[in-house]
Design an enzyme around this catalytic site. Structure first.
Site, short mmCIF file in Angstrom:
data_model
loop_
_atom_site.label_atom_id
_atom_site.label_comp_id
_atom_site.label_asym_id
_atom_site.label_seq_id
_atom_site.Cartn_x
_atom_site.Cartn_y
_atom_site.Cartn_z
CG ASP A 10 -1.76 1.24 1.37
OD1 ASP A 10 -2.40 1.59 0.37
OD2 ASP A 10 -1.78 1.87 2.44
CB SER A 11 0.21 4.79 -0.61
OG SER A 11 -0.89 4.89 0.25
CE1 TYR A 42 2.76 5.50 -3.41
CE2 TYR A 42 1.57 3.62 -4.30
CZ TYR A 42 2.74 4.19 -3.83
OH TYR A 42 3.89 3.43 -3.80
N GLY A 43 -2.97 9.00 -3.48
CA GLY A 43 -4.28 9.42 -3.95
C GLY A 43 -4.30 10.62 -4.87
CB CYS A 73 -2.85 0.99 -2.51
SG CYS A 73 -2.89 2.72 -3.04
CB THR A 75 -4.66 5.38 -5.42
OG1 THR A 75 -5.40 5.99 -4.37
CG2 THR A 75 -4.39 6.39 -6.51
CD GLU A 152 -1.79 8.52 6.29
OE1 GLU A 152 -0.97 9.42 6.15
OE2 GLU A 152 -1.64 7.37 5.83
CB CYS A 184 -9.58 4.74 -0.03
SG CYS A 184 -8.10 5.25 0.87
CB THR A 185 -7.07 0.05 2.30
OG1 THR A 185 -5.96 0.77 1.77
CG2 THR A 185 -7.43 -1.07 1.35
CG HIS A 186 -6.08 5.54 4.59
ND1 HIS A 186 -5.32 5.15 3.53
CD2 HIS A 186 -5.21 6.05 5.50
CE1 HIS A 186 -4.04 5.43 3.78
NE2 HIS A 186 -3.96 5.98 4.97
#
Lengths: 270, 270
Positions: A10-11, A42-43, A73, A75, A152, A184-186
């Site tokens: 992932d980023s 990366y987004g 990720c 993106t 984040e 998005c995995t966030h």
């Protein structure tokens, strides 16, 4: 059976939400994770830059002789994977196929919302795959560039999160979707606020969880599962920036201790 | 006189607020700007990564035979510049010296607030330089990691901005500072909200504007000013990611059109 590792990247940190699900689904597998924390996020990057970074990330994981690579990720999965998957011998899966598979089965009114980073939404990959499955499906996509910084910086369940969630999702909610892909995995980290805003009637598709189920299906079908004949699983984490902050926040994403298991590498060499 | 260019770099767009001030202060100078948009943001990177990126950025600008380099990035100025300035022959100035120079002259009660990215605040460079000037000075520092995403996503004067400004600045305001250093070149874009929260009695120090004044003083003193004998100034912009989004948002930061003046380079080669 195949006892080689699963490679995941992932980023940065977000992909760990997928790793958590992979550990749940496939507890016998060994995992090597790379988080590109030196070049996150990366987004907002261009497609050209995403292709370059994604190729480097795959080349790095390939140095470990992995049996499969999971792009955790949203993106990189949407803006880079379709263009480069044939460049490598190792099988590579992204979060899109898995999330689309789940979403088209979940929807009843054929109205699916898609949220993700600017890069993911710009790629149009989700809409393309959903319509390829059933051309009658309607999709409503929205880039949510503030969600990653919110996550984040620990804004999981705050007033600010609620305001921004409402701003981004108002239009999609008004369209009456019954299914929403968290592309998005966030985003699972703010799922509670998203769920409150969208209401309980809307099915939320967690792309990280879906890719874990998809991976299990694929490894089982192709007879690539680990035989489980060893005492302990190996989970190794690599990052392209500071180890300590990754260890700290990574524990929250993964809901398990990772101190001492993280190494730093120079990703620009790959 | 010295008709060579001034080199300026930042992690991305923020440094353009400093370029705007440099153009105001020194309208006869030619400027080459590099925005490291392929690796932005710098604020959350480790010191080791910041050293590497900063060295690369300087090496790139040095290919143009510049007469001086301005680091228009609070994070690189504080976390990297002190350690590497002696590695290069070209003079390099950062935003810290300039902002500290202005702040210690502005304060009456010797209480100075400092806000910046996580990297800037962690470096402790502002406090160190302020106390070196006058050991009786009291400093109150706070990392504001959400400010850059807010600015980069256009949240200039919104409810969300006001809530986050209040969260970050409450403690500093309660300490009774009469001067506040905006230690990141993105922050002038939300200066209005910061000013409303801090009140008119607090002097805000814009590090980008101060570095422009400092640069003018230095070039004048060392007889390095451009002689002005040419028809038109040259402003050239380089980025490490997509040109179009930089042109679009850059215009807002710079308050002037830059379409057609932006080029993309591969910064990892430097």
């Amino acid at each position: 059976m195949d006892n080689k590792c699963i490679g995941v990247f992932d980023s940065g940190l977000g992909g760990l939400t997928a790793v958590k699900q992979i550990i749940n689904e496939l507890p016998k597998e060994d995992i090597i994770y790379f988080g590109d924390t030196g070049r996150v996020p990366y987004g907002s990057r261009s497609k050209e830059t995403l292709l370059k970074y994604t190729r480097g990330d795959i080349r790095f994981l390939n140095t470990f002789d992995v049996k499969i690579i999971v792009i955790a990720c949203g993106t990189a999965s949407s803006a880079a994977l379709p263009a480069i998957k044939d460049e490598f011998d190792v099988p590579i899966i992204g979060v899109i196929d898995a999330a689309v598979y789940a979403a088209v089965r979940a929807t009843k009114n054929k109205k699916i919302g898609v949220i993700g980073t600017a890069g993911t939404i710009k790629s149009g990959e989700y809409e393309k795959q959903i319509k390829a499955y059933d051309s009658e499906m309607q999709t409503f996509a929205k880039a949510c560039p503030m969600f990653v910084p919110l996550v984040e910086n620990g804004y999981f369940d705050t007033e600010v999160t609620r305001i921004i969630v409402a701003e981004y999702l108002e239009e999609i909610r008004n369209q009456g979707v019954d299914t929403l892909i968290l592309g998005c995995t966030h985003y699972p980290l703010i799922e509670k606020v998203i769920r409150e805003y969208m209401g309980d009637d809307v099915t939320l598709i967690n792309s990280g969880a879906e890719v874990a189920k998809y991976l299990k299906k694929k490894l089982t079908k192709e007879n690539l599962l680990h035989d489980g004949k060893c005492d302990e699983n190996q989970y190794r984490y690599y990052v392209s920036d500071d180890i300590s902050s990754f260890e700290e926040l990574g524990g929250i994403f993964l809901e398990r201790e990772i101190n001492g298991q993280v190494n730093k590498i120079d990703i620009e060499k790959y």
